[in-house]
Design a protein around this motif. Structure first.
Motif, mmCIF file in Angstrom:
data_model
loop_
_atom_site.group_PDB
_atom_site.id
_atom_site.type_symbol
_atom_site.label_atom_id
_atom_site.label_comp_id
_atom_site.label_asym_id
_atom_site.label_seq_id
_atom_site.Cartn_x
_atom_site.Cartn_y
_atom_site.Cartn_z
ATOM 1 N N PRO A 126 0.845 -1.201 0.000
ATOM 2 C CA PRO A 126 0.000 0.000 0.000
ATOM 3 C C PRO A 126 0.871 1.239 0.000
ATOM 4 O O PRO A 126 2.017 1.179 0.460
ATOM 5 C CB PRO A 126 -0.792 -0.132 1.311
ATOM 6 C CG PRO A 126 0.027 -1.020 2.176
ATOM 7 C CD PRO A 126 0.786 -1.927 1.256
ATOM 8 N N PRO A 127 0.424 2.374 -0.483
ATOM 9 C CA PRO A 127 -0.965 2.595 -0.941
ATOM 10 C C PRO A 127 -1.164 2.292 -2.431
ATOM 11 O O PRO A 127 -1.991 2.942 -3.068
ATOM 12 C CB PRO A 127 -1.172 4.074 -0.656
ATOM 13 C CG PRO A 127 0.196 4.677 -0.900
ATOM 14 C CD PRO A 127 1.176 3.635 -0.468
ATOM 15 N N TYR A 128 -0.453 1.303 -2.976
ATOM 16 C CA TYR A 128 -0.634 0.870 -4.365
ATOM 17 C C TYR A 128 -0.466 2.030 -5.352
ATOM 18 O O TYR A 128 -1.353 2.369 -6.109
ATOM 19 C CB TYR A 128 -1.994 0.220 -4.558
ATOM 20 C CG TYR A 128 -2.218 -0.979 -3.665
ATOM 21 C CD1 TYR A 128 -1.431 -2.118 -3.815
ATOM 22 C CD2 TYR A 128 -3.206 -0.966 -2.695
ATOM 23 C CE1 TYR A 128 -1.629 -3.217 -3.009
ATOM 24 C CE2 TYR A 128 -3.407 -2.073 -1.877
ATOM 25 C CZ TYR A 128 -2.604 -3.194 -2.034
ATOM 26 O OH TYR A 128 -2.801 -4.286 -1.228
ATOM 27 N N THR A 129 0.683 2.624 -5.296
ATOM 28 C CA THR A 129 0.934 3.762 -6.184
ATOM 29 C C THR A 129 1.394 3.331 -7.580
ATOM 30 O O THR A 129 1.557 4.180 -8.452
ATOM 31 C CB THR A 129 2.017 4.677 -5.588
ATOM 32 O OG1 THR A 129 3.199 3.911 -5.373
ATOM 33 C CG2 THR A 129 1.539 5.269 -4.279
ATOM 34 N N HIS A 130 1.593 2.031 -7.790
ATOM 35 C CA HIS A 130 2.014 1.509 -9.095
ATOM 36 C C HIS A 130 1.167 0.302 -9.488
ATOM 37 O O HIS A 130 0.660 -0.424 -8.631
ATOM 38 C CB HIS A 130 3.482 1.063 -9.082
ATOM 39 C CG HIS A 130 4.459 2.171 -8.905
ATOM 40 N ND1 HIS A 130 4.703 2.775 -7.694
ATOM 41 C CD2 HIS A 130 5.293 2.780 -9.796
ATOM 42 C CE1 HIS A 130 5.636 3.701 -7.830
ATOM 43 N NE2 HIS A 130 6.009 3.723 -9.110
ATOM 44 N N ILE A 131 1.027 0.097 -10.780
ATOM 45 C CA ILE A 131 0.522 -1.163 -11.297
ATOM 46 C C ILE A 131 1.562 -1.740 -12.257
ATOM 47 O O ILE A 131 2.457 -1.016 -12.733
ATOM 48 C CB ILE A 131 -0.831 -1.006 -12.036
ATOM 49 C CG1 ILE A 131 -0.707 -0.049 -13.226
ATOM 50 C CG2 ILE A 131 -1.926 -0.604 -11.067
ATOM 51 C CD1 ILE A 131 -1.960 -0.007 -14.109
ATOM 52 N N VAL A 132 1.459 -3.020 -12.498
ATOM 53 C CA VAL A 132 2.353 -3.699 -13.435
ATOM 54 C C VAL A 132 1.540 -4.128 -14.649
ATOM 55 O O VAL A 132 0.534 -4.830 -14.515
ATOM 56 C CB VAL A 132 3.000 -4.938 -12.790
ATOM 57 C CG1 VAL A 132 3.902 -5.649 -13.810
ATOM 58 C CG2 VAL A 132 3.789 -4.559 -11.561
ATOM 59 N N LEU A 133 1.964 -3.699 -15.832
ATOM 60 C CA LEU A 133 1.379 -4.185 -17.068
ATOM 61 C C LEU A 133 2.207 -5.368 -17.572
ATOM 62 O O LEU A 133 3.445 -5.306 -17.594
ATOM 63 C CB LEU A 133 1.369 -3.097 -18.147
ATOM 64 C CG LEU A 133 0.492 -1.866 -17.895
ATOM 65 C CD1 LEU A 133 0.559 -0.924 -19.093
ATOM 66 C CD2 LEU A 133 -0.946 -2.274 -17.612
ATOM 67 N N THR A 134 1.527 -6.426 -17.962
ATOM 68 C CA THR A 134 2.183 -7.597 -18.535
ATOM 69 C C THR A 134 1.659 -7.805 -19.944
ATOM 70 O O THR A 134 0.444 -7.853 -20.156
ATOM 71 C CB THR A 134 1.918 -8.857 -17.703
ATOM 72 O OG1 THR A 134 2.405 -8.664 -16.368
ATOM 73 C CG2 THR A 134 2.612 -10.072 -18.323
ATOM 74 N N ALA A 135 2.574 -7.902 -20.899
ATOM 75 C CA ALA A 135 2.222 -8.192 -22.296
ATOM 76 C C ALA A 135 2.801 -9.557 -22.633
ATOM 77 O O ALA A 135 4.018 -9.709 -22.756
ATOM 78 C CB ALA A 135 2.767 -7.125 -23.232
#
Length: 227
Positions: A107-116
């Motif tokens: 937390p506080p989840y300031t990033h996301i991960v994109l997977t291609a």
């Protein structure tokens, strides 16, 4: 009469002696010829055998050289064939990959991960960074962080993934964040757009003032290393 007989005897003796000398000379020549004959034949055979051995040796050396050249050429070709495959891999499009999003732990989840993930069945090169648009009210792409760029092009083999970190906000409860349940992604140099569902039942909250995205990389990085 006595004189005639005496002369005849002398003549016969001289003839006999001459014949003896002639036979002796002939026998000497025959003996010399016979002894020279085998020696000459042996010399010729030795020369022929030596020539045959030299020819066989040359042929063996030639065969070895040819085999070595073929081995070297094969290795070079094989070595040249793999590099070319990576360099000539086409650019990944949104039809070639499946793009998904997940929260980065903590937390506080300031990033996301994109997977291609490459689902095309063939190799392709995923270029640059994802062109992300989170909000209808903000049509511009989320800007990229230059220092996150990989050192070499990212070639995805069939079934292989690439990753990109996306910063959503600086965290905290006082920010004017906007909720997002789905967003759009384009690939650099590739055709088409992918619609990606935001992770979590409540979606994500983004801040247009600070958002940023990293480049596609073959390994998952920590957000703090890139932003």
């Amino acid at each position: 009469m006595r004189t005639y007989r005496h002369r005849s005897a002398l003549l016969a003796a001289a003839t006999t002696a001459a014949l003896a000398l002639a036979l002796t000379a002939c026998n000497g020549d025959d003996s010399g010829t016979k002894s020279a004959g085998p020696a000459d034949t042996s010399s010729s055979q030795n020369a022929a055998e030596g020539s045959s051995q030299d020819t066989g040796s040359e042929q063996a050396d030639s065969a070895k050289d040819t085999a070595a050249e073929q081995t070297t050429g094969s290795g070079t070709a094989d070595g040249s064939a793999g590099s070319d495959a990576g360099a000539n891999a086409p650019t990944c499009t949104t039809d070639d990959v499946a793009i998904s999003a997940a929260r980065q732990d903590g937390p506080p989840y300031t990033h996301i991960v994109l997977t291609a993930k490459n689902t095309s069945g063939h190799s392709c090169t995923i270029k640059g960074f994802p062109k992300v648009q989170f909000l209808e009210s903000h049509k511009e792409d989320v800007p990229a962080v230059a220092k996150s760029a990989p050192a070499a092009p990212v070639v995805l083999q069939a079934g292989a993934p690439a990753y990109a970190l996306v910063k959503l906000s600086d965290g905290g409860v006082d920010e004017e964040n906007e909720p997002v349940s789905a967003f759009s992604v384009w690939l650099e140099g590739g055709d088409g757009m992918a619609t990606v569902q935001a992770p979590g039942s409540g979606g994500i909250a983004v801040d247009p003032a600070v958002w940023a995205t990293g480049y596609w990389t073959p390994e998952l990085r920590n957000g703090a290393d890139d932003f």
